[in-house]
Design a protein around this motif. Structure first.
Motif, PDB file in Angstrom:
ATOM      1  N   GLU A  47       0.833  -1.203   0.000  1.00  0.00           N
ATOM      2  CA  GLU A  47       0.000   0.000   0.000  1.00  0.00           C
ATOM      3  C   GLU A  47       0.872   1.259   0.000  1.00  0.00           C
ATOM      4  O   GLU A  47       0.696   2.170   0.810  1.00  0.00           O
ATOM      5  CB  GLU A  47      -0.955   0.002   1.198  1.00  0.00           C
ATOM      6  N   ASN A  48       1.833   1.249  -0.905  1.00  0.00           N
ATOM      7  CA  ASN A  48       2.734   2.393  -1.107  1.00  0.00           C
ATOM      8  C   ASN A  48       3.592   2.720   0.116  1.00  0.00           C
ATOM      9  O   ASN A  48       4.078   3.838   0.259  1.00  0.00           O
ATOM     10  CB  ASN A  48       1.940   3.648  -1.514  1.00  0.00           C
ATOM     11  N   GLN A  49       3.773   1.736   0.975  1.00  0.00           N
ATOM     12  CA  GLN A  49       4.614   1.958   2.157  1.00  0.00           C
ATOM     13  C   GLN A  49       5.590   0.799   2.310  1.00  0.00           C
ATOM     14  O   GLN A  49       5.192  -0.369   2.265  1.00  0.00           O
ATOM     15  CB  GLN A  49       3.758   2.086   3.412  1.00  0.00           C
ATOM     16  N   THR A  50       6.865   1.134   2.478  1.00  0.00           N
ATOM     17  CA  THR A  50       7.890   0.116   2.679  1.00  0.00           C
ATOM     18  C   THR A  50       8.104  -0.104   4.171  1.00  0.00           C
ATOM     19  O   THR A  50       8.130   0.838   4.947  1.00  0.00           O
ATOM     20  CB  THR A  50       9.228   0.553   2.044  1.00  0.00           C
ATOM     21  N   GLY A  51       8.264  -1.359   4.546  1.00  0.00           N
ATOM     22  CA  GLY A  51       8.543  -1.672   5.946  1.00  0.00           C
ATOM     23  C   GLY A  51       7.487  -2.582   6.537  1.00  0.00           C
ATOM     24  O   GLY A  51       6.509  -2.967   5.889  1.00  0.00           O
ATOM     25  N   ILE A  52       7.683  -2.936   7.788  1.00  0.00           N
ATOM     26  CA  ILE A  52       6.787  -3.847   8.489  1.00  0.00           C
ATOM     27  C   ILE A  52       6.907  -3.563   9.987  1.00  0.00           C
ATOM     28  O   ILE A  52       7.967  -3.153  10.472  1.00  0.00           O
ATOM     29  CB  ILE A  52       7.150  -5.318   8.168  1.00  0.00           C
ATOM     30  N   SER A  53       5.845  -3.764  10.731  1.00  0.00           N
ATOM     31  CA  SER A  53       5.891  -3.522  12.171  1.00  0.00           C
ATOM     32  C   SER A  53       6.724  -4.601  12.863  1.00  0.00           C
ATOM     33  O   SER A  53       6.921  -5.694  12.328  1.00  0.00           O
ATOM     34  CB  SER A  53       4.485  -3.505  12.763  1.00  0.00           C
ATOM     35  N   TYR A  98      21.092  -3.106  11.114  1.00  0.00           N
ATOM     36  CA  TYR A  98      20.634  -3.589   9.810  1.00  0.00           C
ATOM     37  C   TYR A  98      19.251  -3.005   9.516  1.00  0.00           C
ATOM     38  O   TYR A  98      18.934  -2.640   8.392  1.00  0.00           O
ATOM     39  CB  TYR A  98      20.527  -5.114   9.810  1.00  0.00           C
ATOM     40  N   LEU A  99      18.413  -2.971  10.547  1.00  0.00           N
ATOM     41  CA  LEU A  99      17.053  -2.449  10.435  1.00  0.00           C
ATOM     42  C   LEU A  99      16.925  -1.191  11.276  1.00  0.00           C
ATOM     43  O   LEU A  99      17.508  -1.092  12.352  1.00  0.00           O
ATOM     44  CB  LEU A  99      16.030  -3.487  10.919  1.00  0.00           C
ATOM     45  N   ILE A 100      16.168  -0.243  10.787  1.00  0.00           N
ATOM     46  CA  ILE A 100      15.912   0.984  11.538  1.00  0.00           C
ATOM     47  C   ILE A 100      14.407   1.170  11.671  1.00  0.00           C
ATOM     48  O   ILE A 100      13.623   0.700  10.827  1.00  0.00           O
ATOM     49  CB  ILE A 100      16.536   2.219  10.857  1.00  0.00           C
ATOM     50  N   LEU A 101      13.989   1.832  12.746  1.00  0.00           N
ATOM     51  CA  LEU A 101      12.577   2.080  13.000  1.00  0.00           C
ATOM     52  C   LEU A 101      12.222   3.462  12.486  1.00  0.00           C
ATOM     53  O   LEU A 101      12.784   4.471  12.903  1.00  0.00           O
ATOM     54  CB  LEU A 101      12.299   1.975  14.505  1.00  0.00           C
ATOM     55  N   ASP A 102      11.274   3.484  11.550  1.00  0.00           N
ATOM     56  CA  ASP A 102      10.848   4.735  10.931  1.00  0.00           C
ATOM     57  C   ASP A 102       9.325   4.779  10.932  1.00  0.00           C
ATOM     58  O   ASP A 102       8.676   3.994  10.242  1.00  0.00           O
ATOM     59  CB  ASP A 102      11.402   4.830   9.503  1.00  0.00           C
ATOM     60  N   ASP A 103       8.767   5.697  11.710  1.00  0.00           N
ATOM     61  CA  ASP A 103       7.311   5.833  11.806  1.00  0.00           C
ATOM     62  C   ASP A 103       6.661   4.498  12.181  1.00  0.00           C
ATOM     63  O   ASP A 103       5.695   4.054  11.560  1.00  0.00           O
ATOM     64  CB  ASP A 103       6.750   6.361  10.483  1.00  0.00           C
ATOM     65  N   LYS A 107      12.564  -0.858   8.691  1.00  0.00           N
ATOM     66  CA  LYS A 107      13.007  -0.783   7.301  1.00  0.00           C
ATOM     67  C   LYS A 107      14.487  -1.107   7.206  1.00  0.00           C
ATOM     68  O   LYS A 107      15.221  -0.985   8.182  1.00  0.00           O
ATOM     69  CB  LYS A 107      12.753   0.625   6.742  1.00  0.00           C
ATOM     70  N   ILE A 108      14.925  -1.509   6.027  1.00  0.00           N
ATOM     71  CA  ILE A 108      16.340  -1.745   5.789  1.00  0.00           C
ATOM     72  C   ILE A 108      17.093  -0.426   5.913  1.00  0.00           C
ATOM     73  O   ILE A 108      16.678   0.591   5.358  1.00  0.00           O
ATOM     74  CB  ILE A 108      16.575  -2.327   4.379  1.00  0.00           C
ATOM     75  N   ALA A 109      18.186  -0.422   6.646  1.00  0.00           N
ATOM     76  CA  ALA A 109      19.019   0.787   6.744  1.00  0.00           C
ATOM     77  C   ALA A 109      19.507   1.186   5.354  1.00  0.00           C
ATOM     78  O   ALA A 109      20.038   0.349   4.626  1.00  0.00           O
ATOM     79  CB  ALA A 109      20.204   0.538   7.670  1.00  0.00           C
ATOM     80  N   PRO A 110      19.341   2.452   4.974  1.00  0.00           N
ATOM     81  CA  PRO A 110      19.623   2.857   3.592  1.00  0.00           C
ATOM     82  C   PRO A 110      21.051   3.322   3.339  1.00  0.00           C
ATOM     83  O   PRO A 110      21.357   3.820   2.271  1.00  0.00           O
ATOM     84  CB  PRO A 110      18.654   4.029   3.410  1.00  0.00           C
ATOM     85  N   TYR A 124      28.029  -6.453   4.752  1.00  0.00           N
ATOM     86  CA  TYR A 124      27.212  -5.394   4.161  1.00  0.00           C
ATOM     87  C   TYR A 124      25.967  -5.150   5.000  1.00  0.00           C
ATOM     88  O   TYR A 124      25.226  -6.079   5.318  1.00  0.00           O
ATOM     89  CB  TYR A 124      26.807  -5.768   2.738  1.00  0.00           C
ATOM     90  N   TYR A 125      25.753  -3.894   5.363  1.00  0.00           N
ATOM     91  CA  TYR A 125      24.574  -3.515   6.140  1.00  0.00           C
ATOM     92  C   TYR A 125      23.484  -3.062   5.183  1.00  0.00           C
ATOM     93  O   TYR A 125      23.406  -1.909   4.798  1.00  0.00           O
ATOM     94  CB  TYR A 125      24.919  -2.419   7.144  1.00  0.00           C
ATOM     95  N   GLY A 126      22.637  -3.997   4.799  1.00  0.00           N
ATOM     96  CA  GLY A 126      21.575  -3.704   3.862  1.00  0.00           C
ATOM     97  C   GLY A 126      21.200  -4.972   3.123  1.00  0.00           C
ATOM     98  O   GLY A 126      21.512  -6.087   3.548  1.00  0.00           O
ATOM     99  N   LEU A 127      20.537  -4.812   2.000  1.00  0.00           N
ATOM    100  CA  LEU A 127      20.121  -5.945   1.198  1.00  0.00           C
ATOM    101  C   LEU A 127      20.685  -5.777  -0.203  1.00  0.00           C
ATOM    102  O   LEU A 127      20.441  -4.767  -0.866  1.00  0.00           O
ATOM    103  CB  LEU A 127      18.591  -6.013   1.139  1.00  0.00           C
TER     104      LEU A 127
END
Length: 331
Positions: A47-53, A98-103, A107-110, A124-127
């Motif tokens: 739904e146009n949002q990246t990430g997961i709770s 590796y993961l950061i909390l955003d809203d 999400k994957i750290a960018p 590597y820190y990411g995907l």
């Protein structure tokens, strides 16, 4: 079933190690597969949002593990606390960045940062799709955007163990000891056995740690002739799951290093791809999470005493351990 394990191991580029049983190999493959699925879940757009709770991610990993165990029941013993596997994997990735909390969404750290390893490889820190291989939950690549140091990865200062002890025992910050506290045990930096057996009734060194187990109180103490002269109450983090948890353990190892009796871990070569790490003491959470990220715990997924790790991590592990006063059997 054999073909499925073979395919996953091929995709993640995880070979067997010398003498490894088929069941142990399956357990390692499942652990790493859960990791790559975890990273992919957090990178999906819904739904146009990246990430997961956090809760949703933990549940998804646990559900996926149940599916694997239905296919490979012999792996059940390795994941015997399987209700906590999803939480464990999520926390390792989250606490180490590796993961950061955003809203409220993970999400994957960018940042595209990487920790330099041996043989021109990077943790590597990411995907990244074109990774060299997985080691534990970690992606190892041949390229990275930014190069990080191990101290930055572990959020550590660069103070060596001797300077760390001196900084933590500056009498200016201590109070005069005028209390009567029963049941104190003192850490003996000169003891050659396990850390857990290093607590005795009387101090053996001028600088040490005292604790009261019933009150769960720790003191940094300066002693003379077996008596406490000055003290400072040691702050112990109540958040045991945080990357900063159990950090007072660094002081144990630094004191042993300071008094010329450093704690040693064993690092042995298994074969051309792997090393085995064995320890008879628990680490601060930063180093413990790091080992859970880069390797596979032996016998049980949350075992903290022994790990199998790819050889490219050898010098990074030595550097991380020496920073808190721990040497290896080769030093």
């Amino acid at each position: 079933m054999d073909k499925l394990i073979e395919q996953i191991s091929c995709d993640l580029k995880i070979p067997t190690y010398s003498g490894e049983s088929y069941d142990a190999f399956c357990q390692r493959i499942i652990y790493s597969a859960l990791g790559i699925w975890c990273l992919n879940y957090t990178n999906r757009m819904v739904e146009n949002q990246t990430g997961i709770s956090k809760n949703a991610l933990t549940r998804k990993i646990s559900t996926l593990l149940d599916s694997y165990l239905n296919i490979f029941p012999n792996a059940q013993n390795y994941f015997k606390s399987n209700n906590f596997v999803g939480l464990h994997i999520r926390q390792v990735y989250e606490e180490l960045g590796y993961l950061i909390l955003d809203d409220q969404m993970l999400k994957i750290a960018p940042f595209g940062r990487g920790l330099k390893l041996d043989n021109e490889r990077y943790l590597y820190y990411g995907l990244q799709n074109n990774f060299e291989y997985m080691s534990g939950l970690a992606l190892v690549t041949s390229r990275t955007k930014y190069v990080e140091s191990i101290t930055n990865v572990l959020v550590r200062d660069e103070i060596n163990p001797i300077a760390y002890v001196k900084a933590n025992y500056d009498p200016v910050f201590f109070d005069k000891w005028d209390s009567v506290v029963d049941g104190l045990l003192f850490f003996d930096p000169l003891h050659s056995g396990n850390i857990s057996s290093s607590w005795i009734d009387e101090p053996t060194t001028e600088l040490t740690i005292a604790k009261n187990e019933q009150l769960n109180v720790f003191y940094r103490v300066i002693c003379k002739e077996g008596k406490i002269l000055y003290y400072l109450t040691e702050k112990v983090s109540s958040d045991k799951e945080s990357i900063f948890g159990y950090d007072y353990r660094r002081l144990y190892y630094s004191l042993k290093y300071f008094y010329g009796n450093p704690f040693s871990i064993k690092i042995d070569e298994v074969d051309e791809n792997y090393i085995k790490i064995k320890s008879y003491g628990r680490f601060p959470n930063r180093e413990q999470y790091f080992l859970s990220l880069i390797g596979w715990a032996l016998n049980n997924f949350d075992n903290q005493d022994a790990y199998i790790v790819r050889k490219d991590f050898y010098h990074v592990i030595k550097e991380a351990m020496l920073q808190i006063g721990i040497i290896t059997n080769e030093d």
